[in-house]
Design a protein around this motif. Structure first.
Motif, PDB file in Angstrom:
ATOM      1  N   VAL A 109     -63.997   7.207  67.606  1.00 20.65           N
ATOM      2  CA  VAL A 109     -65.388   7.521  67.301  1.00 20.65           C
ATOM      3  C   VAL A 109     -65.593   7.214  65.827  1.00 20.65           C
ATOM      4  O   VAL A 109     -64.894   7.775  64.972  1.00 20.65           O
ATOM      5  CB  VAL A 109     -65.699   9.010  67.578  1.00 20.65           C
ATOM      6  CG1 VAL A 109     -67.121   9.354  67.179  1.00 20.65           C
ATOM      7  CG2 VAL A 109     -65.435   9.358  69.035  1.00 20.65           C
ATOM      8  N   CYS A 111     -67.113   7.691  62.453  1.00 24.47           N
ATOM      9  CA  CYS A 111     -67.802   8.818  61.794  1.00 24.47           C
ATOM     10  C   CYS A 111     -69.123   8.413  61.155  1.00 24.47           C
ATOM     11  O   CYS A 111     -69.973   9.266  60.905  1.00 24.47           O
ATOM     12  CB  CYS A 111     -66.897   9.447  60.740  1.00 24.47           C
ATOM     13  SG  CYS A 111     -65.461  10.280  61.440  1.00 24.47           S
ATOM     14  N   GLU A 116     -72.982   9.780  65.698  1.00 26.58           N
ATOM     15  CA  GLU A 116     -72.116  10.798  65.078  1.00 26.58           C
ATOM     16  C   GLU A 116     -72.815  11.450  63.881  1.00 26.58           C
ATOM     17  O   GLU A 116     -72.739  12.653  63.691  1.00 26.58           O
ATOM     18  CB  GLU A 116     -70.784  10.171  64.665  1.00 26.58           C
ATOM     19  CG  GLU A 116     -69.719  11.179  64.351  1.00 26.58           C
ATOM     20  CD  GLU A 116     -69.294  12.036  65.534  1.00 26.58           C
ATOM     21  OE1 GLU A 116     -68.753  13.123  65.279  1.00 26.58           O
ATOM     22  OE2 GLU A 116     -69.490  11.649  66.702  1.00 26.58           O
TER      23      GLU A 116
END
Length: 148
Positions: A109, A111, A116
């Motif tokens: 993922v 950031c 996010e």
């Protein structure tokens, strides 16, 4: 003693400009980072902004991985996503690294992705309701851990 040696090496590598992957320990960043599930890829913190997750070294050689809530000229205000009120004030020069990726069950993922950033900044704004939101999050996350 082993974790102290590990963190000494992490600090050394970050200061040399290298990236480091660390397994998350503790629950202060729940629900975004879970100790049984997540790792973070840390890079040297050349720049940072509100909402970033940073690794900070304390004077007592402890390390904290928390989110930036406020930025002053020389200081930062940090708080874990799972904390209700406890915040840390630190100088900018004790920031060792910044989380650039979360590795969750083998998937990365970013950031800095829009999603996010949206989720983390929304969570920060929901701080007055965090006590109840964390109860719900922990209930569902514990239920997911039981199904493994």
């Amino acid at each position: 003693m082993e974790s102290e040696m590990l963190m000494d090496e992490v600090v050394r590598l970050l200061k040399q400009g290298c990236s480091v992957t660390l397994r998350v320990t503790g629950k202060s960043m729940c629900p975004f980072l879970m100790p049984t599930r997540d790792k973070v890829l840390l890079c040297p913190a050349l720049s940072f902004r509100i909402g970033d997750i940073v690794l900070v070294g304390t004077a007592t050689k402890e390390f904290v991985l928390h989110r930036i809530y406020e930025m002053g000229t020389d200081t930062l205000l940090l708080m874990g996503d799972g904390n209700l009120s406890q915040m840390e004030v630190c100088s900018r020069d004790v920031v060792l690294g910044k989380a650039v990726k979360i590795i969750r069950k083998g998937h990365e993922v970013d950031c800095s992705s829009r999603m996010e950033r949206f989720l983390s900044l929304t969570w920060m704004r929901l701080r007055p309701f965090r006590r109840w939101l964390l109860v719900v999050c922990r209930f569902f996350l514990n239920g997911l851990d039981d199904k493994k």
